[in-house]
Design a protein around this motif. Structure first.
Motif, mmCIF file in Angstrom:
data_model
loop_
_atom_site.group_PDB
_atom_site.id
_atom_site.type_symbol
_atom_site.label_atom_id
_atom_site.label_comp_id
_atom_site.label_asym_id
_atom_site.label_seq_id
_atom_site.Cartn_x
_atom_site.Cartn_y
_atom_site.Cartn_z
ATOM 1 N N LYS A 1 13.451 7.184 -31.611
ATOM 2 C CA LYS A 1 13.788 6.135 -32.644
ATOM 3 C C LYS A 1 13.323 6.347 -33.998
ATOM 4 C CE LYS A 1 14.246 1.426 -33.930
ATOM 5 N NZ LYS A 1 14.021 0.014 -33.296
ATOM 6 N N SER A 2 13.995 6.346 -35.049
ATOM 7 C CA SER A 2 13.395 6.559 -36.345
ATOM 8 C C SER A 2 14.016 5.730 -37.539
ATOM 9 C CB SER A 2 13.480 8.045 -36.754
ATOM 10 O OG SER A 2 13.115 9.045 -35.778
ATOM 11 N N ASN A 3 13.283 5.254 -38.356
ATOM 12 C CA ASN A 3 13.867 4.798 -39.474
ATOM 13 C C ASN A 3 12.950 5.240 -40.983
ATOM 14 O OD1 ASN A 3 11.393 3.195 -39.514
ATOM 15 N ND2 ASN A 3 12.572 1.435 -38.898
ATOM 16 N N TRP A 4 13.415 4.929 -41.909
ATOM 17 C CA TRP A 4 12.801 5.502 -43.166
ATOM 18 C C TRP A 4 13.202 4.712 -44.348
ATOM 19 C CZ3 TRP A 4 16.380 7.902 -39.960
ATOM 20 C CH2 TRP A 4 17.564 7.766 -40.447
ATOM 21 N N THR A 5 12.505 4.904 -45.362
ATOM 22 C CA THR A 5 12.442 4.387 -46.584
ATOM 23 C C THR A 5 11.937 5.018 -48.103
ATOM 24 O OG1 THR A 5 12.287 2.488 -47.851
ATOM 25 C CG2 THR A 5 10.239 3.052 -46.652
ATOM 26 N N THR A 6 12.301 5.058 -49.071
ATOM 27 C CA THR A 6 11.725 5.852 -50.284
ATOM 28 C C THR A 6 11.143 4.689 -51.122
ATOM 29 O OG1 THR A 6 13.784 5.563 -51.465
ATOM 30 C CG2 THR A 6 13.588 7.526 -50.284
ATOM 31 N N ASP A 7 10.958 3.618 -50.503
ATOM 32 C CA ASP A 7 10.271 2.387 -51.271
ATOM 33 C C ASP A 7 9.042 2.427 -50.738
ATOM 34 O OD1 ASP A 7 9.197 0.119 -52.333
ATOM 35 O OD2 ASP A 7 10.842 -1.053 -51.780
ATOM 36 N N LEU A 8 7.835 2.567 -51.505
ATOM 37 C CA LEU A 8 6.458 2.651 -50.771
ATOM 38 C C LEU A 8 5.783 1.572 -50.859
ATOM 39 C CD1 LEU A 8 5.760 6.615 -51.395
ATOM 40 C CD2 LEU A 8 6.971 5.698 -49.773
ATOM 41 N N THR A 9 6.609 0.458 -51.251
ATOM 42 C CA THR A 9 5.691 -0.866 -51.124
ATOM 43 C C THR A 9 5.122 -1.176 -50.053
ATOM 44 O OG1 THR A 9 7.548 -2.034 -51.481
ATOM 45 C CG2 THR A 9 6.731 -1.352 -53.482
ATOM 46 N N ASP A 10 4.383 -2.059 -49.959
ATOM 47 C CA ASP A 10 3.694 -2.522 -48.727
ATOM 48 C C ASP A 10 4.910 -3.513 -47.975
ATOM 49 O OD1 ASP A 10 1.245 -1.451 -48.879
ATOM 50 O OD2 ASP A 10 0.221 -3.162 -49.444
ATOM 51 N N VAL A 11 5.500 -4.247 -48.828
ATOM 52 C CA VAL A 11 6.566 -5.039 -48.154
ATOM 53 C C VAL A 11 7.623 -4.255 -47.585
ATOM 54 C CG1 VAL A 11 8.652 -6.747 -48.954
ATOM 55 C CG2 VAL A 11 6.385 -6.891 -49.866
ATOM 56 N N SER A 12 8.043 -3.394 -48.376
ATOM 57 C CA SER A 12 9.419 -2.311 -47.705
ATOM 58 C C SER A 12 8.674 -1.558 -46.229
ATOM 59 C CB SER A 12 9.637 -1.236 -48.559
ATOM 60 O OG SER A 12 10.477 -0.442 -47.986
ATOM 61 N N ILE A 13 7.234 -1.205 -46.460
ATOM 62 C CA ILE A 13 6.780 -0.357 -45.289
ATOM 63 C C ILE A 13 6.619 -1.300 -43.838
ATOM 64 C CG2 ILE A 13 4.498 0.488 -44.509
ATOM 65 C CD1 ILE A 13 4.525 1.913 -47.094
ATOM 66 N N GLY B 1 9.958 10.161 -48.903
ATOM 67 C CA GLY B 1 9.650 8.796 -48.605
ATOM 68 C C GLY B 1 8.947 8.798 -47.333
ATOM 69 N N ILE B 2 8.914 7.622 -46.601
ATOM 70 C CA ILE B 2 7.949 7.458 -45.255
ATOM 71 C C ILE B 2 9.213 7.356 -44.257
ATOM 72 C CG2 ILE B 2 7.028 5.700 -44.007
ATOM 73 C CD1 ILE B 2 5.166 7.425 -46.100
ATOM 74 N N VAL B 3 8.812 8.122 -43.160
ATOM 75 C CA VAL B 3 9.665 7.963 -41.900
ATOM 76 C C VAL B 3 8.534 7.291 -40.767
ATOM 77 C CG1 VAL B 3 10.769 9.232 -39.995
ATOM 78 C CG2 VAL B 3 11.078 9.805 -42.501
ATOM 79 N N PHE B 4 9.132 6.222 -39.925
ATOM 80 C CA PHE B 4 8.599 5.985 -38.768
ATOM 81 C C PHE B 4 9.264 6.541 -37.703
ATOM 82 C CE2 PHE B 4 6.647 1.916 -41.178
ATOM 83 C CZ PHE B 4 5.201 2.506 -41.446
ATOM 84 N N ARG B 5 8.433 6.830 -36.569
ATOM 85 C CA ARG B 5 9.035 7.195 -35.230
ATOM 86 C C ARG B 5 8.546 6.649 -34.278
ATOM 87 N NH1 ARG B 5 11.051 13.224 -34.551
ATOM 88 N NH2 ARG B 5 13.030 12.074 -34.248
ATOM 89 N N ALA B 6 9.390 6.312 -33.441
ATOM 90 C CA ALA B 6 8.710 5.699 -31.962
ATOM 91 C C ALA B 6 7.813 6.893 -31.360
ATOM 92 C CB ALA B 6 9.955 5.549 -31.048
ATOM 93 N N PHE B 7 6.719 6.431 -30.876
ATOM 94 C CA PHE B 7 5.606 7.265 -30.151
ATOM 95 C C PHE B 7 6.224 7.459 -28.768
ATOM 96 C CE2 PHE B 7 2.036 7.787 -27.441
ATOM 97 C CZ PHE B 7 1.553 9.023 -27.946
#
Length: 297
Positions: A114-126, A184-190
């Motif tokens: 599972k993955s999600n992502w954003t180009t908004d690099l603010t702490d709130v978005s992350i 941007g940032i991508v988070f992926r399930a480990f």
């Protein structure tokens, strides 16, 4: 067919040493080759980058085999070569499709973490992005790469709900990537993967992974992803991966797969085949022979 290699920084008429062996094998198998300046390409000096690439009388198919470039740089290269009647095997949209995880995620999501992502690099978005994973472990990367050799400091997050640690790891990651951050940032399930060994230099855990090259939707070569560790004998059912490959919008790409602790094989990521490295264990002659066979005209 033609292979486009990067030249050496110190001599524009000499190939980058890391690709010398590939070039020699390709030439022996009947490929033409040309050199481009990677440095000029990334500096947006296209005429300089392509000054030693000859014009062709009729359209010739080509493969770029060189350092990773951004989608915009690839588009510049593609258009510049096309003016010389040289057509790269993947058009710019195809390159981007496999180069950026979010662009192909919908196709592979049933077989990838599972993955999600954003180009908004603010702490709130992350932090909002991380909430989707509750208390599960995750990894952080950009649209293309992670900092896996900085595993504990800028890659692995043991608990996605630990806001302070999420911010620390992501900030470290962004700092390390610097101006090479992709989009941007991508988070992926480990996922717990089958352990091989620890990397001899970084200490990063190496897991059982393979790199598959696909050409014209066919699986043409499979390599051990890592050059360290004992892979033993692995029985892999490639049928699901072959079916998914038919949906990938690219003529030449890689699919990196890994084995979970449960024994299941999953997709880690896709990549454009032209900028995908060959492991040291790769039989380069077999690779270029397979390339020639699958793209013969």
């Amino acid at each position: 067919m033609r292979i486009i290699f990067c030249d050496a920084v110190f001599d524009s008429k000499t190939i980058e040493p890391d690709y010398e062996e590939e070039k020699n094998i390709a030439v022996d198998l009947g490929f033409n080759f040309s050199l481009i300046s990677y440095e000029a390409l990334v500096e947006n000096e296209l005429n300089t980058a392509l000054k030693f690439v000859p014009n062709q009388e009729k359209i010739e198919t080509a493969f770029y085999r060189g350092w990773m470039i951004t989608p915009q740089q690839y588009e510049n290269l593609y258009e510049g070569l096309l003016k010389k009647n040289i057509k790269l095997i993947n058009d710019p949209e195809s390159y981007k499709h496999c180069h950026y995880l979010p662009n192909s995620y919908d196709i592979i999501k049933t077989k990838t973490p599972k993955s999600n992502w954003t180009t908004d690099l603010t702490d709130v978005s992350i932090l909002k992005l991380a909430q989707d994973f509750d208390k599960s472990p995750i990894i952080v990367k950009d649209y293309v790469k992670s900092e896996k050799h900085h595993w504990e400091d800028a890659c692995f997050i043991p608990n996605a709900s630990d806001s302070n640690n999420v911010k620390t790891i992501v900030h470290n990651f962004i700092k390390l990537r610097g101006n090479t951050l992709n989009e941007g940032i991508v988070f992926r399930a480990f996922k717990e993967l089958e352990f091989l060994t620890e990397h001899s230099k970084s200490g990063m855990p190496l897991t059982k992974e393979f790199r598959i090259f696909f050409g014209n939707k066919k699986m043409i070569q499979v390599f051990n992803y890592w050059d360290e560790g004992d892979y033993g004998t692995s029985e892999i059912d490639f049928n699901e991966f072959k079916k998914l490959a038919l949906k990938i919008k690219s003529n030449f790409f890689t699919m990196d797969i890994a084995q979970k602790k449960t024994g299941e094989w999953i997709i880690m990521e896709l990549g454009d085949g032209q900028v995908a490295g060959l492991p040291e264990n790769a039989n380069k002659k077999e690779f270029y022979s397979a390339l020639k066979m699958n793209f013969k005209t």
